[in-house]
Scaffold this active site. Structure first.
Site, short mmCIF file in Angstrom:
data_model
loop_
_atom_site.label_atom_id
_atom_site.label_comp_id
_atom_site.label_asym_id
_atom_site.label_seq_id
_atom_site.Cartn_x
_atom_site.Cartn_y
_atom_site.Cartn_z
N ASP A 180 -42.33 -18.41 -15.38
CA ASP A 180 -42.10 -16.97 -15.24
C ASP A 180 -42.58 -16.30 -16.52
OD1 ASP A 180 -40.96 -14.36 -14.45
OD2 ASP A 180 -39.87 -15.55 -12.97
N HIS A 254 -45.60 -12.45 -12.79
CA HIS A 254 -44.59 -13.25 -13.51
C HIS A 254 -45.28 -14.35 -14.33
CE1 HIS A 254 -40.84 -11.53 -11.96
NE2 HIS A 254 -41.46 -11.38 -10.81
N GLU A 317 -43.35 -9.28 -6.84
CA GLU A 317 -43.32 -8.32 -7.95
C GLU A 317 -44.60 -8.37 -8.80
OE1 GLU A 317 -38.52 -8.07 -8.61
OE2 GLU A 317 -39.55 -9.70 -9.63
#
Ligand code: ACM
Length: 599
Positions: A180, A254, A317
């Site tokens: 991440d 990420h 995202e």
């Protein structure tokens, strides 16, 4: 193990134990008497898989009861025998207990699950197992837990502890979130800087992301990573316990930690630092040929480490800011006649999917991967509630339900956040988790066939200790296990929480699991002897002590000890509250809980 006399009470206790299994088995028929598991019990297995299953079982019996059971190839005396033969599908089993023998039938997986049921039937009963016949099989093939080891590194022993607990509750998929923005946790031999640089951050924020403006940093360098040897050890450990690990390598977003190690994979001519704060970060991989080569190399090493069919590639995202101003990204959009950056993400993910498929693997992505267009062969993990799962299944994708409003273990466990340790936000009670319907009505029966299963997700932005990891996961993970395994018709929250959970939580405490002590079940009634209202308190930890007050003052261990329904005072219209705490047999005290008393 102590010798226990056969008494009527003993049988009742043992039968109670039989019914305490989580997740609830398909069917249980009660017999007469019980089998006493003691040092003379032989474990019988005629094949290697059964011997391995019994080996793990006997280790647990040794830990719990200090009794070493031997494994032999042929039945004799009083024995527990496994016959390896598929019963009730690939993970189903039958378990028959009478006074002289325990007979388990199932595949290697099914027999393993039968042994988990058996272990639960022993809990709190000194080795007495009530005679019965159980036939059982899971409702879903995919029964998962996700652990985010990127936001905070989770040590190997803690990973093993979680794996054991998952296995006890018949969960069979562990999604390991390994990369991440805030950390890259898996050694990749070809790209050593991923862990040399990407696995550590110089500092991280204190408190909740929204607590302080400007953010306050702890000034502590932290991080860690798993060597390939560590990964192999965990994969094998999990496989022994019938758990497949699904690695998650996040792309294209990420990915700040990877870009900190290899900035040339980004779209900006800049340096990146491994951030110590949370939220959605704009740094994403640039869709260069060099990036695809890198990702394919990384995935090649990852596939060699993780033999399971699924590889999770994240896909959630992904802010498109960097792509909007990148000549490389814009040229690719033109070249492939893509509409916009969303379709560019579709191109990115599809290219990775083809690579995985070529190597015999299947791709899972978070539900955003639907937005840019992706082949129906991609499996969708629904986290925006049910939405991604419904849209995915309607479009012909297999889906896994991990709704953030039910199954996110990083959410608070009480309405009043001040009574709980920092969490991401929201409030998801045990009862709410248990109430989730994994087969949304918006799908036809045929579309529902695409639902492979369910998963709870443990994001760790605010998980800075093993105790907290366990606190957030337990007992909610047990509710997820029941939804994953048991039939819808068997769902009964009172039975789960007030009848079965208590022995489990006592046992989990004995095993050193730092679960949250849940609110008790409170029932109000009337005392026929004097006509007064009564309140009964049923805690969800067996053999715990409840202390209470009914005068609106604090309850702590100076309060009244609860020992049966309380006669409430004649209080007219005075607003009185029942305050109580639960103190476990191990001495842990719960939060103080408050319930308004009826007037
Ligand atoms: C997610 O919670 N961003 C998948």
């Amino acid at each position: 193990m102590k010798f226990i006399l056969t008494t009527y009470i003993g049988c009742l206790l043992a039968f109670g134990a039989m019914a305490q299994i989580i997740p609830a088995p398909g069917s249980i028929q009660q017999g007469h008497g019980f089998f006493k598991l003691d040092g003379n019990t032989k474990l019988v297995a005629g094949d290697e898989a059964s011997r391995r299953n019994l080996g793990l079982f006997s280790q647990l019996i040794l830990e719990r009861f200090k009794v070493k059971l031997s494994i032999i190839p042929k039945a004799t005396g009083r024995y527990l025998e496994i016959t390896q033969t598929e019963v009730n599908g690939p993970e189903g089993y039958s378990l028959e207990v009478n006074e002289n023998r325990i007979s388990i039938k199932g595949s290697s997986k099914g027999a393993f699950y039968a042994l988990q049921s058996l272990l639960q039937m022993i809990d709190g009963n000194n080795g007495q197992i009530a005679s019965c016949t159980i036939t059982d099989k899971p409702g879903f093939g995919y029964r998962g837990v996700m652990i985010d080891a990127a936001r905070h590194f989770i040590t190997l022993p803690e990973m093993k502890k979680i794996i054991n607990l998952m296995a006890n509750y018949k969960l069979n998929r562990l999604q390991w979130h390994l990369t991440d923005d805030q950390g890259w946790r898996v050694e990749i031999k070809k790209y050593p800087k991923l862990t040399q640089i990407g696995a550590f951050r110089d500092s991280a924020i204190i408190g909740h992301y929204g607590d302080f403006k400007p953010l306050i940093y702890d000034g502590q360098r932290s991080g860690g990573f798993y060597t390939q040897a560590d990964i192999k050890e965990i994969v094998a450990y999990a496989a022994d316990r019938k758990i497949t690990i699904i690695p998650e390598i996040e792309l294209p977003g990420h990915s700040t930690a990877a870009l900190a190690a290899y900035p040339e994979l980004g779209c900006k001519d800049t340096i990146y630092n491994v951030p110590g704060y949370w939220g959605v970060h704009p740094n994403i991989y640039c869709p260069k040929e060099e990036t695809f080569r890198f990702l394919e190399d990384v995935l090649t090493e990852v596939m060699a480490l993780f033999p399971g069919e699924f590889i999770h590639i994240g896909g959630d995202e992904v802010p498109k800011d960097h792509w909007k101003v990148s000549p490389v990204a814009q040229a690719l959009i033109k070249q492939h006649h893509l509409k916009d950056e969303h379709e560019l993400q579709g191109y990115f993910v599809t290219r990775i999917e083809k690579f995985l498929n070529k190597h015999g693997r299947r791709l899972i992505g978070w539900d955003e991967i639907l937005e840019g267009g992706v082949a129906p062969s991609a499996t969708i993990m629904s986290w925006h509630g049910d939405r991604g799962g419904i849209n995915g299944a309607k479009a012909g994708h297999d889906v896994i339900m991990t709704p953030n409003n039910y199954f996110y273990a990083d959410r608070y466990q009480a309405k009043d956040k001040n009574t709980e340790p920092t969490a991401l936000g929201g409030f998801i009670s045990l009862e709410k988790v248990y109430g989730y319907n994994p087969r949304p009505d918006a799908l036809t029966a045929q579309e529902q066939q695409h639902i492979l299963g369910v998963q709870t997700n443990m994001w760790t932005e605010y998980v800075t200790s093993n105790n907290k990891l366990e606190y957030m996961l337990f007992p909610r993970m047990l509710a997820v296990a029941e939804i994953a395994w048991s039939n819808k018709e068997q769902k009964d929250y009172d039975d789960f929480s007030a009848k079965r959970l208590p022995v489990h939580l006592q046992e989990l405490e004995r095993r050193g699991v730092f679960f949250r002590i849940p609110e008790a079940k409170i029932t109000f009634g009337t005392n026929p002897a004097n006509g007064r209202r009564t309140a009964a308190i049923i805690p969800f930890v067996a053999n715990s002590t409840v202390y209470y007050t009914i005068d609106n003052h604090k309850a702590d261990q100076t309060g009244n000890v609860y020992n049966g329904a309380i006669d409430l005072p004649w209080a007219g219209n005075a607003p009185l509250q029942l305050n109580y705490i639960i103190v476990t047999p191990g001495g842990r005290a719960s939060n103080m809980f408050t319930v308004d008393l009826p007037k």
